[in-house]
Scaffold this motif. Structure first.
Motif, PDB file in Angstrom:
ATOM      1  N   ASP A  55       0.843  -1.194   0.000  1.00 33.19           N
ATOM      2  CA  ASP A  55       0.000   0.000   0.000  1.00 33.19           C
ATOM      3  C   ASP A  55       0.881   1.248   0.000  1.00 33.19           C
ATOM      4  O   ASP A  55       0.676   2.190  -0.759  1.00 33.19           O
ATOM      5  CB  ASP A  55      -0.884  -0.019   1.262  1.00 33.19           C
ATOM      6  N   LEU A  56       1.874   1.197   0.850  1.00 30.30           N
ATOM      7  CA  LEU A  56       2.796   2.327   0.962  1.00 30.30           C
ATOM      8  C   LEU A  56       3.522   2.526  -0.363  1.00 30.30           C
ATOM      9  O   LEU A  56       3.656   3.653  -0.853  1.00 30.30           O
ATOM     10  CB  LEU A  56       3.813   2.042   2.081  1.00 30.30           C
ATOM     11  N   MET A  57       3.962   1.425  -0.953  1.00 21.94           N
ATOM     12  CA  MET A  57       4.683   1.539  -2.216  1.00 21.94           C
ATOM     13  C   MET A  57       3.770   2.176  -3.268  1.00 21.94           C
ATOM     14  O   MET A  57       4.201   3.004  -4.075  1.00 21.94           O
ATOM     15  CB  MET A  57       5.151   0.158  -2.699  1.00 21.94           C
ATOM     16  N   TYR A  58       2.525   1.760  -3.219  1.00 25.12           N
ATOM     17  CA  TYR A  58       1.577   2.310  -4.188  1.00 25.12           C
ATOM     18  C   TYR A  58       1.480   3.826  -3.998  1.00 25.12           C
ATOM     19  O   TYR A  58       1.529   4.591  -4.936  1.00 25.12           O
ATOM     20  CB  TYR A  58       0.207   1.647  -3.986  1.00 25.12           C
ATOM     21  N   ARG A  59       1.392   4.231  -2.738  1.00 22.76           N
ATOM     22  CA  ARG A  59       1.290   5.663  -2.469  1.00 22.76           C
ATOM     23  C   ARG A  59       2.534   6.404  -2.946  1.00 22.76           C
ATOM     24  O   ARG A  59       2.455   7.474  -3.544  1.00 22.76           O
ATOM     25  CB  ARG A  59       1.106   5.908  -0.966  1.00 22.76           C
ATOM     26  N   ILE A  60       3.707   5.796  -2.689  1.00 19.38           N
ATOM     27  CA  ILE A  60       4.943   6.462  -3.109  1.00 19.38           C
ATOM     28  C   ILE A  60       4.941   6.610  -4.625  1.00 19.38           C
ATOM     29  O   ILE A  60       5.225   7.685  -5.172  1.00 19.38           O
ATOM     30  CB  ILE A  60       6.174   5.644  -2.660  1.00 19.38           C
ATOM     31  N   ALA A  61       4.564   5.514  -5.292  1.00 19.98           N
ATOM     32  CA  ALA A  61       4.583   5.551  -6.758  1.00 19.98           C
ATOM     33  C   ALA A  61       3.643   6.643  -7.250  1.00 19.98           C
ATOM     34  O   ALA A  61       3.918   7.374  -8.192  1.00 19.98           O
ATOM     35  CB  ALA A  61       4.174   4.198  -7.314  1.00 19.98           C
ATOM     36  N   LYS A  62       2.501   6.764  -6.577  1.00 18.48           N
ATOM     37  CA  LYS A  62       1.523   7.756  -7.003  1.00 18.48           C
ATOM     38  C   LYS A  62       2.114   9.155  -6.837  1.00 18.48           C
ATOM     39  O   LYS A  62       1.918  10.037  -7.655  1.00 18.48           O
ATOM     40  CB  LYS A  62       0.256   7.622  -6.144  1.00 18.48           C
ATOM     41  N   GLY A  63       2.906   9.281  -5.760  1.00 15.81           N
ATOM     42  CA  GLY A  63       3.512  10.582  -5.508  1.00 15.81           C
ATOM     43  C   GLY A  63       4.464  11.008  -6.624  1.00 15.81           C
ATOM     44  O   GLY A  63       4.777  12.176  -6.779  1.00 15.81           O
TER      45      GLY A  63
END
Length: 1756
Positions: free
Chosen positions: A1662-1670
């Motif tokens: 989930d965190l990785m997804y958020r980072i990627a989105k950033g």
């Protein structure tokens, strides 16, 4: 053809002209091509010689004269010529064990005795090659020596070792706190604080002057100075030597000949106590071997009587000499076995009554009842007193016992205590052999073990034992003989011993048995001489007891020993009339017949005088046919005459005192003459006994001769048995040897006729007799031949050098002597197998040549040229009395001065001139002249220059050159015309060897080493005595001798070539012998001549090689041959390292320039020289002759087209490695200037190794298989490791011009299929590469640079490929690896190998590799090991070497630390050398400005080295070089090698997060400058920005033990630089840097969060997804994180999710591709993918702030 090199195949076919040019450029100097061209014949150029042929060597002596060196002195001087003190002839006094040397007392000795004494006392004549120890043969790189050289190494700091394992953050920090103190020396006051306050990060120390604008040259110079400071001088000290068997060139100095001792045992007799003490008791000890039925030592007599008891005998015994008071003895046992017994015999004073009666009181009285039996005891005492008064000089047998020696040794060995007490008793029930230890009963285990396995018979290391013998057996009067004793002893070992049933005499004898100390004090030899370290003559001595070895011992005599042992055995007087019952035999050694002629030469026993004139045997009461068990020891006079004899007188002793009865009545006489026909008479005798005194002149006859009118016992039958044994280093006791020595001495003395045996040999018959006696030496026994070996060889050599004159004719015995020597030596070789060294040299013979052999003096009776008077025998030193001698003596003296110079060869002068000059020089009266006595026989006088000058010279030289004493008589004989000719031994030897044939030649070939070494020593002595050791080498030896040597070498070489398949073993020996011979000749002869001999051998071999299907055996022999020659201590000097190569004589250009137009070679002399220095060109091979041969062998064997030489790779590489390693450690070459000269001899090595690149073991491959110590994602890693071979090379190989899109994953060329199997083993490759690095490290940089300038781009790329490989090869493995390897420990076991294989197979590759290698398969294995260079031998050598299965396999912590320390230093030094070389390459580019294309390669190597596990020291220099490179060629990174730029950013960031301060300082400085330079090119550093951001993301996403704290510090440092950068303060640069850093910091913070969620995959994704989105706005980063997510998903087998991520990635890439170019076949952005997943539309290039692709340098 399939085997042919891919390159070679293409040469003929490639169309593209450019490629062809490049290739010919690359191979312009290639040995391979040279060879191919020559074979093809496309160049018929007269200056080239194919590598398979030897070139003509330079004439070294001429060369040195015609090319005097510019420098007169200084360091280089030693490289030009051998040092003046290279060879010395030394007379070293031999070590004498005893305080005075053992020589006979007589002054007059016969010639044989004199020769023997001379041979035992003269000094060793040793030829010393003073620098020999520096040659590779004596200078092995042993582990100890390596340790010595590794002292004081700095500890290299490696991050991989520092990285803490645990996850506990605080621990890590504390750890760092502790560690940081030692990490480096940069100021870090600020750093220490940050540990306490992590939140406000503090920057690392800034590098001073980083931001100054310094000129590039200045920066280079500073970098260079820093790099060169504190370097480790000796590269090979850090590299374990290759694992090889005993190196072929190793020759050990032979052992000094010395007296033989077996294993030595010290026996101390402490006390002897009986139940009653009434009379003195005498004891003797001796060793017996039951199996051999042999007494194996002489007797040791001791007595432990109290002073009071001794007092009883005072009237009969003279005062005791201290030598007879010994109570301890050292026995020597050469053949210890289970059958050895220590037998103790007791005697007492003779008394009335048989033994049983006399022993009765000892059995019945007990000490405890002394008071009860007081009266009886008093009575016994008074009786004893009377007997002592009356019969004190006679003895009777009393009791005996025996100790089984091995029993004691083995039981003592098994106890844990320091000394063992063992009680031995013959108890009734307990069995005769129970041993009581501390009152516990131990069975007779060791007694029953009668195996004679050597393991149980070691006497050198058992624990000392104290024995208490409690029971003795009484002697049986009728069972005294040795035969009976052996029966008893054999019976003793049986459980149901007969002895057990006997009633014992109880007593207590205490003795200590221990291994004898190395040098005990107060020792006496068997001759009673004091052994050295005898501080005080009044101390009770220890006696050395002479051994009579159970079997033959083959050791030459080295000391004078002349003893005779007499063993009376039995007497039969049964048929003698009259009363003769208590019989004793008196033994005397007589020198005449008068009773007063008895000699005081019989050794005393105990508590008596040292020597006496007579000895009595013990009396057996009332026995007319007694047995005796006496041993009478006699010191034989050195010279025996016909009158010496042993006289035996038989007495009847009357025990009872009667009126008118004398004490003793003679009842018989017999005798043994000592000499029979001039030979010592020994052996078994059964003698008749005469009833009356023998008549006059009896002594020359034997008693067997019936003398008229004599009365004999029992009709002249033999009634007395006696054995006589001699232990003598004077008497050979062999008829053949005796005859030979007698004849030779007769010749010397000129005494005719000679009496030998029953023959009288007249002078006219002498020649035949002499020749037949020489031939008959073969029939002699081996043992005496070995004992008199040195004398025998001396005499044979003398006959060669000084042919005797018989009946006026000179008799040439050269051939006969040569044959005899050859056969004796072969006999020794065959029979004494255990005495050979690895080259099959018998140690006795090697010692003879090294110490004993000297040129014999060529005049009769004058001593050998040795020191002072001892050159001859001692009594020559009577010159002081010359006043009373005739005048002629003075003449004789001066004459002997020149003539004891053994072989002066020069212009012959007639004897008259010589005599005149002598007489003139001495001012003698002409009336003494003897000129006219010579007559016609004076002619053969040999060739002597006028001795007046010679003699004064001789006098000036040290006295040890010669001795000036000669006997008058023999000298005058000499004057009467018997002037022998003189021959030079080496010349005669060479001649005999060349002309011999048949079996003689065969036996000489079998033992060629012996004759070679003899010849060399003779040559050196000859030069020495003639003062020619300093003479020019060309004039040292005559032509004919040189011709003989050449003929000899040539025929032997042809023997080797023709017989190597049949007589393998013999040819191997012959080959090494020949090589050692040539090696020796290099020290004494014309070296150009020796080189031509080497060429001869080479020619023979190469002509044979062409016709052989499998050449490897012969080539292997040639490698051994070459390796031995190159082990010469002046190998470097022999190669003329100071000569600059002269260009070939022909005007035409050399091959290399003819074949290469594009290579940039010009034909000017200067360039030609440079090229010649780096190629195996003819001038190179001629002038650096030996180095040329070595490198040629290497080139030929490593050539992939070489058929069947594959198995020799390791051997030839080891040879080169061995040489370089020895130069490296040689103190003579430690100066860098000299090392550079030495390295110059090996410059072609660089080219040869460049040739082998495709065959080298690929150390880079392994990185992909094992988790990198630095954790980068493997795919990321692979992408950067890429193909190490540059694209251009690949193109050239493929013959295409299309760039290949795929980059091969491994650096090995995949296109060269079918060649895989010839890959070298990792070990061989590693050895080759270390040699390469050594040359690069030590060679002169300017020379290298010139050569690099001449190389084509292709070749330079090849060199860079090689350096790339070196980086991987010498990468530091890390302590953990050593520890892991060490955990493979195994228990000791007999079958170590099987155990190891079990434990190893099936686990990591290196172990399999090791096992495979142990089965000899490694060379063929194409695959590497999983550890790459880790199958490096070091761990094999120390851990699992099969031969050392006794070692502890487990390594201590310290050893592991040490290994890691060495490995770390090696990695650092290797990489620094690579860095030095890269710098030279970069300079080359700067100079030529045409080879920019290779900078990419340089960068690639640099990056690769940053990626490997490196030390802090190296990284500092590496970053400095990288900064300089970027500042010199900024456009390189930012425009051409964009991928490299990405890699560089990744590497720098990686090191910015290092745990080591200095590394961080340098990495952040580099990163900052990179941004700055990128900015300066175009006011923007988008490229670096993007690369850094991407790198950080991938680093963070994949690395497990990544520490954000350190990175935060580096980011802070970069900010600090930006703030302090005054130049760019006004630009946007500082802001951009700040943005970037904040951006990076954000990524870091995300990472920290990720770390927290490490255990929770859902949260993590989930965190990785958020980072990627950033990162929606920065596509590269988004892409990176999408890929990271995909990776995490697929790890957990969430394939659908992973696929989603990949689809998104594809869509993102498509979007940007469509922005770049609009092509039909490309997808139209992300829309194309929406059918797969509608979410992909998120990837459309949305906002305006997305950088347009060209600007950011977006790349796919």
């Amino acid at each position: 053809m399939a085997e042919r090199r891919a390159f070679a195949q293409k040469i003929s076919r490639t169309v593209a002209a450019e490629v062809r040019k490049q290739i010919s450029g690359q191979y312009s100097g290639s040995p391979q091509l040279l060879k191919n061209l020559n074979i093809v014949g496309s160049i018929s150029h007269h200056t080239t010689v194919p590598l398979t042929e030897a070139v003509d060597p330079v004439d070294l002596e001429d060369y040195l004269i015609t090319h005097p060196l510019a420098v007169d002195s200084g360091l280089l001087r030693d490289l030009i010529e051998f040092p003046p003190d290279d060879i010395e002839v030394v007379y070293s006094p031999r070590d004498c064990r005893t305080l005075v040397s053992a020589v006979p007392e007589e002054s007059e000795m016969d010639p044989h005795v004199r020769d023997c004494i001379r041979s035992y006392t003269e000094d060793w004549a040793i030829v010393i090659r003073k620098y020999h120890k520096l040659g590779t043969g004596f200078n092995p790189n042993t582990l100890d020596k390596q340790k010595e050289r590794q002292k004081g190494l700095p500890k290299q700091v490696f991050e991989s070792d520092e990285a803490p394992d645990g996850n506990n953050y605080q621990d890590e920090q504390d750890d760092l706190k502790r560690r940081s103190m030692s990490i480096d020396d940069t100021p870090r006051g600020s750093w220490a604080c940050s540990i306490f306050d992590l939140k406000n990060s503090l920057p690392d120390a800034l590098l001073p002057n980083l931001l100054d604008r310094t000129p590039n040259e200045e920066i280079d110079r500073q970098n260079d100075d820093q790099r060169k400071a504190n370097r480790h001088k000796e590269l090979f000290a850090l590299h374990p030597s290759p694992d090889e068997e005993e190196p072929i060139e190793r020759l050990s100095v032979p052992e000094v000949p010395k007296e033989h001792f077996g294993q030595r045992l010290l026996v101390k007799c402490l006390s002897l106590k009986f139940e009653i003490e009434i009379e003195p008791i005498f004891a003797s000890l001796a060793l017996y071997d039951v199996k051999e039925k042999k007494k194996i030592s002489e007797n040791f007599y001791f007595d432990l009587n109290s002073e009071q008891m001794k007092g009883l005998l005072r009237p009969h015994v003279p005062p005791a000499a201290i030598t007879t008071l010994a109570r301890s003895a050292i026995f020597s046992i050469t053949y210890p076995s289970q059958d050895v017994f220590l037998v103790i015999k007791l005697e007492k004073v003779l008394q009335q009554g048989d033994i049983g009666e006399c022993a009765e009181p000892y059995m019945i009285f007990k000490e405890a009842d002394a008071t009860k039996n007081k009266e009886k005891l008093e009575k016994l005492k008074s009786q004893a007193d009377q007997f002592c008064q009356r019969l004190g000089k006679y003895r009777m047998p009393f009791a005996w016992t025996a100790i089984h020696l091995m029993n004691i040794v083995s039981s003592a060995g098994s106890l844990e205590r320091d000394s063992t007490e063992v009680e031995i008793s013959t108890g009734e029930r307990k069995g005769s052999w129970s041993e009581r230890r501390n009152s516990s009963l131990v069975g007779r285990r060791s007694l029953e073990r009668t195996t004679s396995g050597d393991d149980s018979c070691n006497l050198t290391s058992f624990r000392p034992a104290t024995l208490t013998v409690t029971n003795f057996f009484k002697q049986e009067g009728d069972r005294l003989s040795d035969e009976d004793l052996y029966k008893f002893l054999a019976d003793m070992r049986r459980p149901s011993s007969v002895l057990r049933r006997l009633r014992p005499i109880t007593a207590q004898l205490k003795i200590d048995i221990s291994p004898a100390p190395e040098n005990p004090h107060y020792c006496l030899t068997p001759e009673l001489l004091q052994v050295k370290l005898y501080p005080d003559s009044r101390v009770r001595p220890t006696r050395e007891i002479l051994e009579f070895p159970a079997r033959d011992v083959y050791v030459p005599n080295t000391t004078y020993r002349n003893l005779l042992y007499i063993y009376p055995q039995s007497l039969n007087f049964a048929n003698r009339q009259g009363s003769a019952r208590n019989i004793t035999v008196k033994v005397q050694f007589m020198y005449g017949e008068d009773p007063s002629n008895a000699m005081p030469v019989i050794f005393g026993k105990s508590s008596c005088s040292e020597f006496s004139k007579e000895a009595y045997t013990a009396v057996v009461y009332h026995n007319r046919s007694p047995d005796f068990h006496e041993e009478i020891k006699v010191k034989l006079p050195a010279t025996l005459t016909d009158h010496h004899h042993l006289l035996f007188t038989f007495y009847h002793v009357s025990c009872q005192q009667k009126q008118n009865t004398p004490l003793e009545t003679p009842v018989g006489y017999t005798w043994i003459p000592m000499l029979q026909n001039g030979r010592l008479k020994t052996g078994q005798f059964c003698l008749p006994v005469s009833l009356e005194k023998p008549p006059q002149a009896y002594s020359v006859l034997s008693p067997e001769v019936p003398l008229p009118g004599m009365k004999w016992v029992d009709n002249h039958k033999g009634v007395f048995n006696v054995e006589v044994v001699a232990v003598s280093s004077i008497h050979t006791q062999d008829p053949y040897l005796d005859k030979f020595f007698a004849l030779v001495n007769a010749l010397d003395e000129h005494m005719f006729p000679v009496r030998i045996g029953d023959m009288r040999i007249m002078e006219n018959n002498l020649e035949n007799e002499l020749k037949s006696s020489i031939a008959a030496l073969n029939s002699s026994q081996l043992e005496p031949v070995v004992r008199f070996l040195y004398l025998l060889l001396d005499k044979l050599i003398l006959l060669v050098v000084r042919p005797p004159v018989i009946a006026g004719q000179i008799v040439n015995l050269g051939q006969a002597s040569f044959e005899a020597m050859a056969s004796i030596i072969n006999r020794l070789h065959k029979n004494l197998e255990g005495n050979h060294d690895q080259h099959g040299r018998n140690s006795l013979l090697a010692s003879y040549i090294y110490y004993v052999f000297r040129l014999p003096n060529t005049y009769p009776n004058s001593p050998s040229p040795g020191p002072g008077g001892l050159g001859g025998s001692v009594h020559y030193a009577t010159m002081a009395r010359s006043a009373v001698r005739p005048a002629s003596l003075n003449l004789n003296r001066s004459r002997s001065l020149s003539n004891s110079n053994p072989d002066i060869s020069g212009t012959p002068t007639s004897p008259d001139d010589e005599v005149r000059s002598i007489i003139g020089s001495k001012g003698l009266d002409r009336s003494n002249s003897w000129v006219n006595t010579g007559g016609p026989k004076a002619a053969p006088w040999g060739s002597n220059p006028s001795p007046s000058a010679e003699s004064t010279q001789a006098m000036d030289r040290s006295c040890n050159r010669m001795s000036s004493h000669t006997e008058t008589s023999s000298f005058l004989q000499t004057l009467t015309g018997r002037l022998p000719t003189k021959k030079l031994f080496h010349e005669e030897l060479a001649l005999q060897w060349v002309v011999c044939s048949g079996s003689v030649r065969e036996s000489a070939l079998q033992q060629a080493w012996f004759f070679f070494e003899l010849m060399v020593k003779s040559m050196v002595h000859h030069l020495y005595f003639n003062d020619k050791l300093d003479a020019p080498r060309k004039s040292r030896f005559p032509e004919r001798f040189m011709d003989d040597i050449a003929a000899l070498v040539s025929t032997i070489a042809s023997d080797i070539v023709s017989r190597f398949q049949k007589d393998t073993e013999m040819v191997e020996r012959l080959n090494t012998s020949l090589a050692f011979f040539l090696n020796d000749l290099l020290s004494v002869m014309d070296r150009g001549f020796v080189f031509s001999l080497i060429k001869t051998c080479y020619k023979q071999v190469s002509s044979k090689l062409y016709s052989l299907p499998t050449p490897s055996v012969l080539v292997s022999l040639r490698l051994d041959f070459l390796r031995i020659i190159c082990s010469h201590e002046h190998y470097v000097t022999l190669n003329l390292p100071c000569s600059l190569l002269t260009p070939p004589a022909s005007p035409s250009p050399s091959v290399s320039s003819a074949t290469s137009q594009s290579s940039g070679f010009s034909t000017t002399v200067q360039d030609q020289k440079i090229a010649n220095m780096f190629e195996l060109s003819v001038p190179f091979r001629q002038q650096h002759y030996l180095a040329g041969l070595v490198l040629t062998e290497l080139a030929v064997i490593l050539d992939p087209d070489a058929e069947g030489l594959f198995g020799l790779h390791k051997k030839v590489i080891n040879m080169v490695h061995n040489l370089l390693s020895s130069h490296d450690s040689d103190p003579r070459y430690s100066d860098p200037q000299i090392k550079a000269r030495v390295a110059m001899l090996y410059l072609p090595l660089i080219g040869i190794i460049m040739e082998t690149v495709p065959q080298l073991y690929d150390f880079t491959e392994t990185h992909n298989q094992r988790g990198r110590p630095i954790c980068i994602a493997t795919d990321d890693y692979e992408s950067e490791s890429g193909s190490m071979i540059s694209q251009t090379v690949a193109m050239a190989i493929a013959g295409t011009s299309v760039p290949q899109l795929t980059r091969p994953g491994s650096f090995l060329l995949t296109s060269t299929s079918g060649r895989q199997h010839t890959t070298f083993s990792a070990e061989s490759s590693r050895s080759l590469l270390i040699c390469l690095l050594w040359v690069l490290k030590n060679a002169d940089e300017t020379v290298l640079q010139k050569w690099f300038t001449d190389l084509s781009v292709l070749q330079l790329n090849r060199l860079l490929d090689l350096l790339y490989l070196c980086v991987s090869c010498f990468e530091y493995k890390g302590k953990k690896v050593f520890e892991r390897m060490n955990s493979l420990t195994f228990k000791k076991s007999k079958d170590m190998r099987a155990k190891l294989e079990e434990a190893i197979l099936g686990s990591i590759g290196a172990r399999q590799e090791m096992v495979r290698r142990s089965r000899g398969q490694l060379e063929r294995s194409p695959s590497g090991s999983a550890f790459g260079s880790q199958e490096n031998l070091r761990w094999r050598k120390d851990m699992t070497h099969w031969r050392q299965n006794t070692e502890k396999l487990d390594k201590s912590r310290a050893e592991i630390e040490h290994e890691a320390l060495i490995d770390g230093n090696l990695a650092t030094e290797a990489n620094l050398i690579i860095l030095d070389t890269l710098e030279i390459v970069v300079q080359t580019v700067s100079v030529t400005e045409s080879k920019e294309s290779i900078l990419g390669g340089v960068l690639k190597v640099l990056l690769h080295s940053m990626a490997c596990n490196q030390s802090a020291v190296y990284l500092q220099h590496c970053f400095a070089t990288q900064r300089a490179l970027v500042s010199k060629f900024p456009e390189l990174l930012f425009e051409e090698e964009t991928e490299q730029c990405a890699d560089l950013c990744l590497r720098l960031l990686r090191h910015c997060s290092s745990s080591i301060g200095t590394i961080r300082s340098h990495a952040s400085a580099s990163l900052y400058l990179l941004m700055r330079q990128n900015f300066e090119i175009g006011n923007n550093f988008a490229r670096v920005k993007m690369q850094v951001t991407m790198s950080l993301s991938s680093l963070v996403g994949t690395s497990q033990n990544f520490n954000e704290e350190f990175l935060r510090r580096s980011l802070k440092t970069i900010l600090t630089y930006a703030e302090e950068d005054l130049e760019l303060r006004e630009t946007t640069f500082p802001d951009q840097v700040q943005d970037l850093v904040f951006n990076l910091h954000m990524i870091l913070s995300d990472t920290v969060k990720m770390k927290e969620h490490q255990e929770d995959p859902e949260m993590l994704i989930d965190l990785m997804y958020r980072i990627a989105k950033g990162y929606q706005t920065s596509p590269d980063l988004r892409l990176t994180w999408l890929q990271n997510m995909a990776g995490k998903h697929s790890e957990r087998s969430n394939h659908a999710e992973a696929a989603q991520c990949l689809v998104h990635s594809a869509a993102l890439v498509a979007e940007y591709l469509s922005m770049l170019e609009d092509r039909k076949y490309l997808p139209v952005g992300c829309v194309t993918f929406q059918n797969i997943s509608s979410n992909v539309l998120e990837e459309s290039a949305v906002s305006d702030d997305v950088v347009s692709p060209d600007e950011e340098g977006w790349h796919v």
